[in-house]
Design a protein around this motif. Structure first.
Motif, short mmCIF file in Angstrom:
data_model
loop_
_atom_site.label_atom_id
_atom_site.label_comp_id
_atom_site.label_asym_id
_atom_site.label_seq_id
_atom_site.Cartn_x
_atom_site.Cartn_y
_atom_site.Cartn_z
N VAL A 169 0.85 -1.18 0.00
CA VAL A 169 0.00 0.00 0.00
C VAL A 169 0.89 1.23 0.00
N GLY A 170 0.60 2.16 -0.92
CA GLY A 170 1.35 3.41 -1.00
C GLY A 170 0.40 4.58 -1.09
N GLU A 171 0.92 5.72 -1.46
CA GLU A 171 0.12 6.95 -1.52
C GLU A 171 -1.09 6.80 -2.43
N ARG A 172 -0.96 6.00 -3.49
CA ARG A 172 -2.05 5.83 -4.44
C ARG A 172 -3.08 4.78 -3.98
N GLY A 173 -2.81 4.09 -2.89
CA GLY A 173 -3.69 3.03 -2.41
C GLY A 173 -3.05 1.68 -2.58
N LEU A 174 -3.86 0.62 -2.74
CA LEU A 174 -3.33 -0.72 -2.96
C LEU A 174 -2.58 -0.74 -4.29
N ASP A 175 -1.42 -1.37 -4.28
CA ASP A 175 -0.60 -1.45 -5.49
C ASP A 175 -1.40 -2.03 -6.65
N GLY A 176 -1.57 -1.26 -7.72
CA GLY A 176 -2.27 -1.72 -8.91
C GLY A 176 -3.76 -1.54 -8.90
N PRO B 169 -8.09 7.15 -2.51
CA PRO B 169 -7.30 5.98 -2.90
C PRO B 169 -7.74 4.65 -2.31
N LEU B 170 -8.39 4.66 -1.14
CA LEU B 170 -8.67 3.39 -0.49
C LEU B 170 -10.05 3.45 0.17
N HIS B 171 -10.86 2.43 -0.10
CA HIS B 171 -12.24 2.37 0.37
C HIS B 171 -12.39 1.22 1.37
N LEU B 172 -13.10 1.47 2.46
CA LEU B 172 -13.16 0.53 3.58
C LEU B 172 -14.59 0.38 4.08
N VAL B 173 -14.98 -0.86 4.42
CA VAL B 173 -16.26 -1.12 5.08
C VAL B 173 -16.01 -2.08 6.24
N THR B 174 -16.99 -2.19 7.13
CA THR B 174 -16.85 -3.04 8.32
C THR B 174 -17.94 -4.11 8.36
N GLY C 176 -2.15 -2.63 10.90
CA GLY C 176 -0.81 -3.18 10.86
C GLY C 176 0.21 -2.09 10.61
N GLU C 177 0.98 -2.20 9.51
CA GLU C 177 1.99 -1.20 9.18
C GLU C 177 1.40 0.07 8.59
N VAL C 178 0.18 -0.01 8.12
CA VAL C 178 -0.41 1.07 7.30
C VAL C 178 -1.23 2.01 8.17
N GLU C 179 -1.11 3.31 7.90
CA GLU C 179 -1.91 4.31 8.60
C GLU C 179 -2.74 5.08 7.57
N LEU C 180 -4.02 5.24 7.87
CA LEU C 180 -4.96 5.89 6.97
C LEU C 180 -5.61 7.08 7.65
N GLU C 181 -5.96 8.08 6.85
CA GLU C 181 -6.81 9.17 7.31
C GLU C 181 -8.20 8.97 6.72
N VAL C 182 -9.21 8.93 7.55
CA VAL C 182 -10.58 8.75 7.08
C VAL C 182 -11.12 10.11 6.65
N LEU C 183 -11.39 10.25 5.36
CA LEU C 183 -11.75 11.54 4.79
C LEU C 183 -13.24 11.84 4.85
N ARG D 226 -7.40 8.22 2.76
CA ARG D 226 -6.12 8.41 2.08
C ARG D 226 -5.03 7.76 2.91
N VAL D 227 -3.91 7.43 2.26
CA VAL D 227 -2.82 6.73 2.92
C VAL D 227 -1.85 7.75 3.52
N VAL D 228 -1.69 7.71 4.82
CA VAL D 228 -0.75 8.57 5.52
C VAL D 228 0.63 7.91 5.58
N ARG D 229 0.64 6.60 5.89
CA ARG D 229 1.89 5.84 5.92
C ARG D 229 1.65 4.51 5.24
N GLY D 230 2.46 4.21 4.26
CA GLY D 230 2.31 2.98 3.51
C GLY D 230 3.00 1.81 4.18
N GLY D 231 2.92 0.65 3.53
CA GLY D 231 3.52 -0.57 4.04
C GLY D 231 2.85 -1.76 3.41
#
Length: 237
Positions: A25-32, A115-120, A168-175, A214-219
Protein backbone atom coordinates in the motif's frame (compact mmCIF):
# COMPACT_ATOMS: atom_id res chain seq x y z
CA UNK A 1 -9.89 -2.95 17.83
CA UNK A 2 -10.57 -5.36 14.99
CA UNK A 3 -8.80 -7.25 12.21
CA UNK A 4 -8.50 -7.11 8.44
CA UNK A 5 -10.91 -9.77 7.22
CA UNK A 6 -10.64 -9.33 3.44
CA UNK A 7 -8.50 -7.46 0.91
CA UNK A 8 -9.72 -6.68 -2.60
CA UNK A 9 -7.92 -5.14 -5.56
CA UNK A 10 -9.63 -4.01 -8.76
CA UNK A 11 -7.09 -3.89 -11.62
CA UNK A 12 -9.65 -2.34 -14.01
CA UNK A 13 -12.08 0.27 -12.74
CA UNK A 14 -15.73 -0.90 -12.51
CA UNK A 15 -14.89 -4.54 -13.18
CA UNK A 16 -14.92 -7.28 -10.54
CA UNK A 17 -11.56 -7.71 -8.86
CA UNK A 18 -9.31 -10.18 -7.10
CA UNK A 19 -9.09 -11.21 -3.46
CA UNK A 20 -5.63 -11.01 -1.88
CA UNK A 21 -3.90 -12.23 1.27
CA UNK A 22 -1.42 -9.35 1.35
CA UNK A 23 -0.62 -6.30 -0.74
CA UNK A 24 1.71 -3.31 -0.78
CA UNK A 25 0.00 0.00 0.00
CA UNK A 26 1.35 3.41 -1.00
CA UNK A 27 0.12 6.95 -1.52
CA UNK A 28 -2.05 5.83 -4.44
CA UNK A 29 -3.69 3.03 -2.41
CA UNK A 30 -3.33 -0.72 -2.96
CA UNK A 31 -0.60 -1.45 -5.49
CA UNK A 32 -2.27 -1.72 -8.91
CA UNK A 33 -5.78 -0.88 -7.73
CA UNK A 34 -7.88 0.79 -10.47
CA UNK A 35 -4.62 1.33 -12.37
CA UNK A 36 -6.49 0.59 -15.62
CA UNK A 37 -9.84 1.83 -16.86
CA UNK A 38 -11.94 1.63 -20.00
CA UNK A 39 -11.64 4.97 -21.82
CA UNK A 40 -14.03 6.30 -24.47
CA UNK A 41 -13.09 8.60 -27.35
CA UNK A 42 -13.63 11.66 -25.15
CA UNK A 43 -11.26 10.36 -22.49
CA UNK A 44 -14.00 9.54 -19.97
CA UNK A 45 -13.61 6.42 -17.83
CA UNK A 46 -16.12 3.58 -17.85
CA UNK A 47 -18.19 3.56 -14.68
CA UNK A 48 -21.64 2.92 -13.25
CA UNK A 49 -22.49 6.62 -13.43
CA UNK A 50 -22.15 9.70 -15.62
CA UNK A 51 -20.11 12.69 -14.44
CA UNK A 52 -17.44 15.07 -15.64
CA UNK A 53 -14.83 12.27 -15.50
CA UNK A 54 -16.98 9.15 -15.88
CA UNK A 55 -19.23 7.63 -18.52
CA UNK A 56 -21.82 5.05 -17.60
CA UNK A 57 -21.09 1.84 -19.50
CA UNK A 58 -23.84 -0.75 -18.90
CA UNK A 59 -22.45 -4.26 -18.71
CA UNK A 60 -18.99 -3.33 -17.47
CA UNK A 61 -19.81 -4.84 -14.06
CA UNK A 62 -20.07 -8.28 -15.71
CA UNK A 63 -16.33 -8.30 -16.53
CA UNK A 64 -13.61 -9.31 -14.06
CA UNK A 65 -9.91 -8.51 -13.87
CA UNK A 66 -6.82 -9.86 -12.14
CA UNK A 67 -3.08 -9.47 -12.51
CA UNK A 68 -0.62 -11.98 -13.92
CA UNK A 69 2.54 -10.32 -12.64
CA UNK A 70 1.97 -6.72 -13.70
CA UNK A 71 -0.19 -7.61 -16.73
CA UNK A 72 -3.98 -7.16 -16.36
CA UNK A 73 -5.99 -10.20 -17.44
CA UNK A 74 -9.69 -9.54 -18.16
CA UNK A 75 -12.38 -12.22 -18.03
CA UNK A 76 -15.18 -11.40 -20.49
CA UNK A 77 -18.83 -12.14 -19.66
CA UNK A 78 -18.66 -15.27 -21.83
CA UNK A 79 -15.73 -16.63 -19.77
CA UNK A 80 -12.93 -15.96 -22.24
CA UNK A 81 -9.75 -14.29 -20.95
CA UNK A 82 -7.86 -11.53 -22.76
CA UNK A 83 -4.52 -10.04 -21.71
CA UNK A 84 -3.00 -6.60 -21.52
CA UNK A 85 -2.61 -4.74 -24.78
CA UNK A 86 -4.68 -7.29 -26.72
CA UNK A 87 -7.76 -6.78 -24.54
CA UNK A 88 -9.19 -3.51 -25.85
CA UNK A 89 -10.79 -4.84 -29.04
CA UNK A 90 -12.41 -7.79 -27.30
CA UNK A 91 -13.71 -5.57 -24.48
CA UNK A 92 -15.14 -3.04 -26.97
CA UNK A 93 -16.89 -5.82 -28.90
CA UNK A 94 -18.33 -7.41 -25.75
CA UNK A 95 -19.63 -4.02 -24.55
CA UNK A 96 -20.97 -3.10 -28.00
CA UNK A 97 -19.02 0.18 -27.82
CA UNK A 98 -16.62 0.48 -30.76
CA UNK A 99 -13.60 2.62 -30.05
CA UNK A 100 -13.36 2.20 -26.28
CA UNK A 101 -10.03 0.93 -25.01
CA UNK A 102 -8.36 -0.20 -21.82
CA UNK A 103 -5.70 2.27 -20.78
CA UNK A 104 -3.34 2.75 -17.86
CA UNK A 105 -3.80 5.70 -15.53
CA UNK A 106 -1.97 8.85 -16.62
CA UNK A 107 -2.51 12.39 -15.30
CA UNK A 108 -6.15 11.96 -14.20
CA UNK A 109 -6.74 9.47 -11.36
CA UNK A 110 -9.16 6.60 -11.91
CA UNK A 111 -10.36 6.47 -8.28
CA UNK A 112 -13.79 7.98 -7.67
CA UNK A 113 -13.11 9.92 -4.47
CA UNK A 114 -10.07 8.59 -2.60
CA UNK A 115 -7.30 5.98 -2.90
CA UNK A 116 -8.67 3.39 -0.49
CA UNK A 117 -12.24 2.37 0.37
CA UNK A 118 -13.16 0.53 3.58
CA UNK A 119 -16.26 -1.12 5.08
CA UNK A 120 -16.85 -3.04 8.32
CA UNK A 121 -18.64 -6.24 9.26
CA UNK A 122 -20.77 -4.36 11.79
CA UNK A 123 -22.09 -2.05 9.07
CA UNK A 124 -22.80 -4.99 6.77
CA UNK A 125 -24.79 -6.60 9.58
CA UNK A 126 -26.67 -3.33 10.12
CA UNK A 127 -27.56 -3.13 6.43
CA UNK A 128 -28.56 -6.81 6.26
CA UNK A 129 -31.24 -6.13 8.88
CA UNK A 130 -32.69 -3.43 6.63
CA UNK A 131 -32.43 -5.42 3.39
CA UNK A 132 -33.78 -8.89 4.22
CA UNK A 133 -33.26 -11.44 1.48
CA UNK A 134 -30.41 -9.52 -0.19
CA UNK A 135 -27.07 -11.32 -0.56
CA UNK A 136 -24.75 -8.89 1.17
CA UNK A 137 -20.98 -8.81 1.41
CA UNK A 138 -18.20 -6.33 0.68
CA UNK A 139 -18.13 -7.18 -3.05
CA UNK A 140 -21.31 -5.14 -3.60
CA UNK A 141 -19.47 -2.04 -2.43
CA UNK A 142 -16.16 -2.65 -4.19
CA UNK A 143 -14.31 -2.08 -0.93
CA UNK A 144 -10.56 -2.58 -0.76
CA UNK A 145 -10.63 -3.52 2.92
CA UNK A 146 -13.21 -5.32 5.03
CA UNK A 147 -12.61 -4.92 8.75
CA UNK A 148 -14.05 -7.43 11.17
CA UNK A 149 -15.20 -5.12 13.95
CA UNK A 150 -17.01 -7.79 15.98
CA UNK A 151 -19.76 -6.38 18.23
CA UNK A 152 -18.94 -2.75 17.42
CA UNK A 153 -21.82 -0.26 17.08
CA UNK A 154 -23.65 -0.11 13.76
CA UNK A 155 -22.03 2.12 11.12
CA UNK A 156 -18.98 2.33 13.37
CA UNK A 157 -16.75 3.67 10.57
CA UNK A 158 -18.92 6.77 10.17
CA UNK A 159 -17.55 7.94 13.54
CA UNK A 160 -13.97 7.68 12.25
CA UNK A 161 -14.28 10.55 9.76
CA UNK A 162 -11.53 13.05 10.58
CA UNK A 163 -9.44 10.48 12.46
CA UNK A 164 -6.50 8.28 11.64
CA UNK A 165 -6.67 4.51 11.82
CA UNK A 166 -3.84 1.96 11.79
CA UNK A 167 -4.00 -1.35 9.97
CA UNK A 168 -0.81 -3.18 10.86
CA UNK A 169 1.99 -1.20 9.18
CA UNK A 170 -0.41 1.07 7.30
CA UNK A 171 -1.91 4.31 8.60
CA UNK A 172 -4.96 5.89 6.97
CA UNK A 173 -6.81 9.17 7.31
CA UNK A 174 -10.58 8.75 7.08
CA UNK A 175 -11.75 11.54 4.79
CA UNK A 176 -15.49 11.11 4.36
CA UNK A 177 -18.38 8.69 4.19
CA UNK A 178 -18.64 6.91 0.82
CA UNK A 179 -21.55 7.95 -1.41
CA UNK A 180 -23.09 4.97 -3.16
CA UNK A 181 -24.32 4.65 -6.75
CA UNK A 182 -26.38 2.21 -8.82
CA UNK A 183 -23.55 -0.37 -8.92
CA UNK A 184 -24.42 -1.66 -5.43
CA UNK A 185 -27.56 -3.26 -6.84
CA UNK A 186 -26.14 -4.74 -10.04
CA UNK A 187 -25.40 -8.46 -10.41
CA UNK A 188 -21.65 -9.02 -10.28
CA UNK A 189 -18.99 -11.46 -9.14
CA UNK A 190 -21.53 -14.18 -8.34
CA UNK A 191 -23.98 -11.88 -6.56
CA UNK A 192 -27.54 -11.54 -7.92
CA UNK A 193 -29.19 -8.20 -8.63
CA UNK A 194 -30.54 -6.23 -5.66
CA UNK A 195 -32.60 -3.50 -7.33
CA UNK A 196 -33.92 -1.94 -4.10
CA UNK A 197 -30.62 -1.79 -2.22
CA UNK A 198 -29.60 1.72 -3.27
CA UNK A 199 -32.94 3.13 -2.08
CA UNK A 200 -32.55 1.30 1.24
CA UNK A 201 -29.13 2.90 1.74
CA UNK A 202 -30.52 6.28 0.72
CA UNK A 203 -33.42 6.07 3.17
CA UNK A 204 -31.38 4.66 6.05
CA UNK A 205 -28.09 6.56 5.78
CA UNK A 206 -28.40 9.41 3.28
CA UNK A 207 -26.97 7.36 0.37
CA UNK A 208 -23.68 6.64 2.20
CA UNK A 209 -22.08 3.36 3.28
CA UNK A 210 -18.46 2.76 4.25
CA UNK A 211 -15.70 5.38 4.22
CA UNK A 212 -13.11 6.82 1.84
CA UNK A 213 -9.54 7.18 3.09
CA UNK A 214 -6.12 8.41 2.08
CA UNK A 215 -2.82 6.73 2.92
CA UNK A 216 -0.75 8.57 5.52
CA UNK A 217 1.89 5.84 5.92
CA UNK A 218 2.31 2.98 3.51
CA UNK A 219 3.52 -0.57 4.04
CA UNK A 220 2.36 -4.13 3.51
CA UNK A 221 -1.25 -4.83 4.42
CA UNK A 222 -2.13 -8.41 5.38
CA UNK A 223 -5.16 -10.45 6.32
CA UNK A 224 -5.39 -10.58 10.11
CA UNK A 225 -3.66 -7.23 10.68
CA UNK A 226 -5.01 -5.57 13.80
CA UNK A 227 -6.72 -2.22 13.35
CA UNK A 228 -6.74 0.60 15.83
CA UNK A 229 -8.53 3.95 15.73
CA UNK A 230 -6.49 7.05 16.57
CA UNK A 231 -7.51 9.20 19.52
CA UNK A 232 -6.97 12.58 17.90
CA UNK A 233 -8.07 14.33 14.70
CA UNK A 234 -5.99 13.62 11.61
CA UNK A 235 -4.48 17.13 11.54
CA UNK A 236 -3.05 16.83 15.05
CA UNK A 237 0.67 16.01 15.44
Amino acid sequence: MGVVAALWRYPVKSMAGERLTEVAVGERGLDGDRLYAIHDADGKFGSGKNSRRFRRMPGLHAFAARYDGDVPVVTLPDGREVRGGTASGEIAAALGLPGVEMAKEADVPHHDEAPLHLVTTSSLAWLAERAPGVALDERRFRANVLLDTGPAPELVEDAWVGQRIRLGEVELEVLRKAVRCVMVGLPADGLPAAPGLLKTISDANDLTFGVQTRVVRGGTLRLGDVHEVGCSPAHSP
